[in-house]
Design a protein around this motif. Structure first.
Motif, PDB file in Angstrom:
ATOM      1  N   GLY A  84       0.796  -1.223   0.000  1.00 49.08           N
ATOM      2  CA  GLY A  84       0.000   0.000   0.000  1.00 49.08           C
ATOM      3  C   GLY A  84       0.827   1.270   0.000  1.00 49.08           C
ATOM      4  O   GLY A  84       0.283   2.370  -0.066  1.00 49.08           O
ATOM      5  N   LYS A  85       2.163   1.135   0.081  1.00 43.14           N
ATOM      6  CA  LYS A  85       3.098   2.261   0.125  1.00 43.14           C
ATOM      7  C   LYS A  85       2.699   3.240   1.236  1.00 43.14           C
ATOM      8  O   LYS A  85       2.414   4.399   1.013  1.00 43.14           O
ATOM      9  CB  LYS A  85       3.201   2.951  -1.240  1.00 43.14           C
ATOM     10  CG  LYS A  85       3.769   2.041  -2.311  1.00 43.14           C
ATOM     11  CD  LYS A  85       4.262   2.789  -3.533  1.00 43.14           C
ATOM     12  CE  LYS A  85       3.147   3.366  -4.341  1.00 43.14           C
ATOM     13  NZ  LYS A  85       3.640   3.937  -5.611  1.00 43.14           N
ATOM     14  N   ARG A  86       2.731   2.690   2.432  1.00 41.15           N
ATOM     15  CA  ARG A  86       2.292   3.441   3.612  1.00 41.15           C
ATOM     16  C   ARG A  86       3.184   3.085   4.795  1.00 41.15           C
ATOM     17  O   ARG A  86       3.555   1.925   4.971  1.00 41.15           O
ATOM     18  CB  ARG A  86       0.841   3.096   3.932  1.00 41.15           C
ATOM     19  CG  ARG A  86       0.257   3.799   5.139  1.00 41.15           C
ATOM     20  CD  ARG A  86      -1.201   3.438   5.340  1.00 41.15           C
ATOM     21  NE  ARG A  86      -2.023   3.852   4.210  1.00 41.15           N
ATOM     22  CZ  ARG A  86      -2.557   3.022   3.316  1.00 41.15           C
ATOM     23  NH1 ARG A  86      -2.373   1.720   3.446  1.00 41.15           N
ATOM     24  NH2 ARG A  86      -3.274   3.490   2.326  1.00 41.15           N
ATOM     25  N   ILE A  87       3.510   4.090   5.609  1.00 38.35           N
ATOM     26  CA  ILE A  87       4.292   3.878   6.825  1.00 38.35           C
ATOM     27  C   ILE A  87       3.374   4.099   8.016  1.00 38.35           C
ATOM     28  O   ILE A  87       2.763   5.161   8.161  1.00 38.35           O
ATOM     29  CB  ILE A  87       5.492   4.838   6.908  1.00 38.35           C
ATOM     30  CG1 ILE A  87       6.400   4.655   5.695  1.00 38.35           C
ATOM     31  CG2 ILE A  87       6.284   4.603   8.190  1.00 38.35           C
ATOM     32  CD1 ILE A  87       7.404   5.761   5.548  1.00 38.35           C
ATOM     33  N   GLU A  88       3.272   3.090   8.871  1.00 33.51           N
ATOM     34  CA  GLU A  88       2.466   3.215  10.078  1.00 33.51           C
ATOM     35  C   GLU A  88       3.349   3.724  11.214  1.00 33.51           C
ATOM     36  O   GLU A  88       4.502   3.285  11.377  1.00 33.51           O
ATOM     37  CB  GLU A  88       1.850   1.863  10.439  1.00 33.51           C
ATOM     38  CG  GLU A  88       0.910   1.333   9.366  1.00 33.51           C
ATOM     39  CD  GLU A  88       0.355  -0.036   9.699  1.00 33.51           C
ATOM     40  OE1 GLU A  88       0.638  -0.551  10.815  1.00 33.51           O
ATOM     41  OE2 GLU A  88      -0.348  -0.608   8.838  1.00 33.51           O
ATOM     42  N   LEU A  89       2.810   4.653  12.006  1.00 36.19           N
ATOM     43  CA  LEU A  89       3.563   5.323  13.065  1.00 36.19           C
ATOM     44  C   LEU A  89       3.052   4.913  14.439  1.00 36.19           C
ATOM     45  O   LEU A  89       1.920   4.437  14.579  1.00 36.19           O
ATOM     46  CB  LEU A  89       3.459   6.836  12.899  1.00 36.19           C
ATOM     47  CG  LEU A  89       3.827   7.378  11.509  1.00 36.19           C
ATOM     48  CD1 LEU A  89       3.611   8.875  11.453  1.00 36.19           C
ATOM     49  CD2 LEU A  89       5.261   7.015  11.147  1.00 36.19           C
ATOM     50  N   ASP A  90       3.886   5.131  15.450  1.00 35.97           N
ATOM     51  CA  ASP A  90       3.541   4.654  16.788  1.00 35.97           C
ATOM     52  C   ASP A  90       2.358   5.374  17.403  1.00 35.97           C
ATOM     53  O   ASP A  90       1.728   4.864  18.313  1.00 35.97           O
ATOM     54  CB  ASP A  90       4.757   4.715  17.721  1.00 35.97           C
ATOM     55  CG  ASP A  90       5.365   6.101  17.827  1.00 35.97           C
ATOM     56  OD1 ASP A  90       4.874   7.037  17.151  1.00 35.97           O
ATOM     57  OD2 ASP A  90       6.344   6.267  18.573  1.00 35.97           O
ATOM     58  N   GLY A  91       2.018   6.552  16.913  1.00 34.40           N
ATOM     59  CA  GLY A  91       0.867   7.269  17.450  1.00 34.40           C
ATOM     60  C   GLY A  91      -0.444   6.882  16.801  1.00 34.40           C
ATOM     61  O   GLY A  91      -1.497   7.417  17.153  1.00 34.40           O
ATOM     62  N   GLY A  92      -0.389   5.951  15.837  1.00 31.87           N
ATOM     63  CA  GLY A  92      -1.594   5.517  15.147  1.00 31.87           C
ATOM     64  C   GLY A  92      -1.792   6.145  13.787  1.00 31.87           C
ATOM     65  O   GLY A  92      -2.647   5.704  13.008  1.00 31.87           O
ATOM     66  N   ASP A  93      -1.023   7.203  13.479  1.00 32.08           N
ATOM     67  CA  ASP A  93      -1.134   7.841  12.175  1.00 32.08           C
ATOM     68  C   ASP A  93      -0.364   7.052  11.120  1.00 32.08           C
ATOM     69  O   ASP A  93       0.428   6.158  11.437  1.00 32.08           O
ATOM     70  CB  ASP A  93      -0.602   9.275  12.233  1.00 32.08           C
ATOM     71  CG  ASP A  93      -1.479  10.182  13.091  1.00 32.08           C
ATOM     72  OD1 ASP A  93      -2.685   9.904  13.189  1.00 32.08           O
ATOM     73  OD2 ASP A  93      -0.934  11.150  13.658  1.00 32.08           O
ATOM     74  N   CYS A  94      -0.570   7.440   9.857  1.00 34.20           N
ATOM     75  CA  CYS A  94       0.150   6.831   8.736  1.00 34.20           C
ATOM     76  C   CYS A  94       0.689   7.931   7.827  1.00 34.20           C
ATOM     77  O   CYS A  94       0.151   9.038   7.779  1.00 34.20           O
ATOM     78  CB  CYS A  94      -0.765   5.917   7.923  1.00 34.20           C
ATOM     79  SG  CYS A  94      -1.356   4.466   8.815  1.00 34.20           S
ATOM     80  N   VAL A  95       1.762   7.621   7.114  1.00 36.66           N
ATOM     81  CA  VAL A  95       2.305   8.511   6.103  1.00 36.66           C
ATOM     82  C   VAL A  95       2.407   7.729   4.809  1.00 36.66           C
ATOM     83  O   VAL A  95       3.068   6.684   4.757  1.00 36.66           O
ATOM     84  CB  VAL A  95       3.701   9.049   6.508  1.00 36.66           C
ATOM     85  CG1 VAL A  95       4.283   9.909   5.382  1.00 36.66           C
ATOM     86  CG2 VAL A  95       3.620   9.854   7.796  1.00 36.66           C
TER      87      VAL A  95
END
Length: 362
Positions: A84-95
């Motif tokens: 999906g070309k997505r980075i998941e972050l520890d706060g729950g957001d994605c980039v």
């Protein structure tokens, strides 16, 4: 590549900052985002000075990047969704990203020896280098560049401490005989006890045990035997080597995921003499810049030139007033010329300052 691309760099060490800064000047209208868990940049090559009680300069990453038009996200990348070309972050957001430059660097390798992870300290990253020496006996395990610099720095600044350097090899053994001799002479002058024929097989709360059974008591044990890399790339399904470093082609592109590039310690990069480039600031900066050049070229529909890289020297500080600067052949083997003493220390300091400037830090 067409449209307004989003280029994401994960990791704001030397490689990541060098890549982001280069992209800001060459990537046209592309949006650039840097993701890192740290709010500040601290020179990793000076962490041995910090634990010896010296104050280090810190750069605010948001300020440094945003003044160049680069968005900074302070968060820890916990998962890469390479499909999906997505980075998941520890706060729950994605980039989301169109192109990803993977520059997470390295961390302390404490695996394989019982007790090392639980009881030994490290200077591998800023997070694990917040401690300072409080006297007593300090056992430094490993006589590579980090171990040598740490032992010398503590011995020079903490004269009441006993410093024991433990290793299977002579300190600086990969350097020229002239450099090795100078390193030993300075360490001994500073009062460091060198045990260059031993193997640590266990770390406890009050010292280390050697092969053969001898116990070396120490109030503080510091583990400097090597580096490992984060598991993020391997967990994402990228092609990696046995250590978890991203396998790349001649343009630093992942051999399994063409929208991902890797630079610095977390990448396997072909170098001189058919060996992969070693983990070092001297590797991170040029490979970070080259990864950015490749991405910028392909944004314009062009193919990049070849990576032109060679090591020129390796420098090891021996306290604040001495150092070894070993000149190198093109294949990374030591040349005859070695700078030592105060001249070596001045050259080493200039190189370290230059590294921060090369990463785009004021």
């Amino acid at each position: 590549m067409t449209g307004k691309q989003h280029i994401v760099v994960i990791g704001a060490g030397y490689a990541g900052l060098a890549a982001a800064r280069r992209l800001a000047g060459r990537a046209g209208t592309a949006r650039i985002t840097v993701v890192d868990a740290r709010a500040e940049f601290v020179e990793r090559v000076r962490l041995h000075q910090q634990v010896a009680g010296q104050r280090l300069r810190r750069w605010n990453l948001a300020e440094e990047l945003e003044r160049k038009g680069i968005r900074f996200v302070q968060a820890r990348a916990t998962r890469i969704d390479a499909v999906g070309k997505r980075i998941e972050l520890d706060g729950g957001d994605c980039v989301d990203y169109d192109v990803l430059i993977y520059a997470l660097g390295s961390l302390a390798d404490t695996g394989g020896v019982p007790g090392a992870a639980e009881f030994a300290k490290s200077v591998a990253t800023p997070e694990v280098s917040s401690w300072t020496v409080n006297g007593g006996t300090i056992a430094v395990v490993g006589a590579g560049a980090t171990g040598i610099e740490l032992a010398a720095e503590i011995a020079e600044s903490q004269r009441d401490s006993r410093v024991v350097l433990l290793s299977a090899d002579e300190p600086g053994a990969w350097l020229s005989a002239k450099a090795v001799a100078h390193i030993r002479a300075v360490l001994e002058k500073l009062g460091v006890e060198i045990r260059a024929d031993v193997k640590v097989v266990e770390v406890t709360a009050d010292g280390v045990r050697l092969a053969g059974g001898e116990f070396v008591g120490a109030e503080t044990t510091v583990w400097t035997t090597g580096f490992a890399v984060p598991e993020l790339a391997a967990r994402a399904g990228l092609a990696v080597d046995g250590a978890g470093r991203v396998l790349t082609d001649e343009t630093l592109r992942s051999i399994s995921h063409p929208e991902i590039y890797a630079a610095g310690d977390s990448a396997v990069i072909a170098g001189p003499g058919e060996r992969s480039l070693r983990m070092a600031c001297a590797t991170a900066l040029p490979t970070g810049k080259y990864a950015a050049d490749v991405v910028a070229a392909r944004l314009r529909g062009r193919e990049p030139g070849d990576l032109r890289f060679r090591y020129v020297l390796q420098c090891i500080s021996l306290g604040r007033r001495d150092a070894v600067v070993q000149l190198l052949h093109a294949d990374d083997t030591p040349a005859r010329t070695v700078l030592r003493g105060r001249l070596g220390a001045r050259v080493k300091e200039l190189i370290v300052r230059g590294a921060a400037a090369a990463a785009g830090l004021r």
